[in-house]
Design an enzyme around this catalytic site. Structure first.
Site, short mmCIF file in Angstrom:
data_model
loop_
_atom_site.label_atom_id
_atom_site.label_comp_id
_atom_site.label_asym_id
_atom_site.label_seq_id
_atom_site.Cartn_x
_atom_site.Cartn_y
_atom_site.Cartn_z
N HIS A 217 0.80 -1.21 0.00
CA HIS A 217 0.00 0.00 0.00
C HIS A 217 0.85 1.28 0.00
O HIS A 217 0.66 2.16 -0.82
CB HIS A 217 -0.93 -0.02 1.21
N GLU A 257 -3.90 -4.34 9.53
CA GLU A 257 -4.16 -3.40 8.43
C GLU A 257 -3.18 -2.23 8.42
O GLU A 257 -3.54 -1.07 8.63
CB GLU A 257 -5.60 -2.90 8.48
N HIS A 259 -1.06 0.75 7.01
CA HIS A 259 -1.24 1.67 5.88
C HIS A 259 0.00 2.57 5.75
O HIS A 259 0.99 2.15 5.21
CB HIS A 259 -2.53 2.46 6.05
N GLU A 274 -4.59 0.36 11.07
CA GLU A 274 -5.99 0.78 11.10
C GLU A 274 -6.78 0.16 12.26
O GLU A 274 -7.86 0.64 12.61
CB GLU A 274 -6.68 0.49 9.77
#
EC number: 4.2.99.-
Length: 284
Positions: A217, A257, A259, A274
């Site tokens: 990402h 998660e 990021h 996240e």
């Protein structure tokens, strides 16, 4: 690796501010947070969907509001100002070489420029549906950005001239981009599970990651000269050397998660998770 809980709200992007603190967005919570390593987080309400955040040339932090269609500015003391960009869904933002901030307008297929006084100029891309995503300043005095739907990397000069470079891998889905330590730009392909390198003349090399389904990402240059990558679906942080050697570290909490990622004021790598935390990673 050490985690610092910062509560609900979806920590998303992270950067180091001019005040020696970490600044991060809570994309679902409408807040921007500030954390001095070793201290407690402080939060500031800002608007709807704060997304990417960067240090500006004026000693403040600048961020995009993807849902609110605004560019935001927050001082290190917490004063917030917003600038409307109607219908644009701004996502990426970075400080440019010209003393302004540059951003991507994903919904209107434009690259935007905003002065520190709030004056906005928008530059149309060559076609509709290109979906500009992340943006970073390059070593050549231009801004480089990913075109997620067009499957390409773009370059815009401060004279507003745009050049587009198609990726060799079809439907790769480029997202994060950063200036590398080798005079080239580095990016990640979320759909192809690859890292990529593009020279300032447009020569592209792609490097498959060990887990092609990891959905890389964000990417940043670390203090150790490696490129550091968050793998959102793989629940890991990976690094890649400029010759393509990849090292990976799984996150200890499932479905974290990861990021955004940045080098912190303490010289370590920090990533936004996240699930509600920031994580500190010491480069080996």
């Amino acid at each position: 690796m050490r985690k610092y809980p910062v509560g609900d709200g979806g920590p998303y992007a992270i950067t180091t501010g001019p005040d020696g603190a970490l600044w991060f967005t809570l994309v679902h919570g409408g807040r921007v947070g500030r954390l001095v390593p070793g201290g407690e987080p402080v939060f500031h309400p800002v608007g709807d969907g704060p997304t990417v955040i960067t240090a500006g040339p004026d000693g403040a932090l600048w961020f995009t509001e993807f849902k609110g269609h605004r560019i935001g500015r927050i001082t290190t003391s917490g004063q917030v100002t917003g600038f409307e960009v109607p219908g644009a869904a701004p996502f990426g933002i970075t400080a440019g070489p010209d003393g302004a901030l540059w951003f991507t307008a994903t919904a209107t297929d434009r690259i935007g420029r905003i002065t520190t006084a709030g004056e906005i100029t928008e530059i149309p891309l060559p076609a509709a549906g290109m979906f500009p995503s992340a943006i970073a300043a390059g070593p050549d005095g231009a801004l480089w950005f990913t075109l997620n739907q067009a499957n390409a990397i773009g370059r815009v000069g401060t004279d507003h001239t745009i050049t587009v470079f198609e990726l060799p891998t079809e439907q790769a889905g480029p997202v994060g981009i950063t200036a590398g330590p080798d005079g080239a730009m580095w990016f990640v392909e979320i759909l192809a599970g690859q890292a990529g390198r593009i020279t300032t003349s447009g020569e592209i090399t792609e490097f498959p990651l060990p887990d092609r389904a990891g959905r890389p990402h964000a990417i940043t240059t670390g203090p150790d000269g490696r490129l550091w990558i968050t793998e959102w679906a793989g629940n890991r942080i990976s690094s890649i050397t400029t010759d393509g050697t990849v090292t990976s570290e799984d996150l200890p909490t499932p479905a974290s998660e990861p990021h955004g990622i940045t080098t912190g004021p303490d010289g370590a790598l920090w990533t936004a998770l996240e699930i509600g935390a920031l994580a500190r990673i010491s480069p080996a």
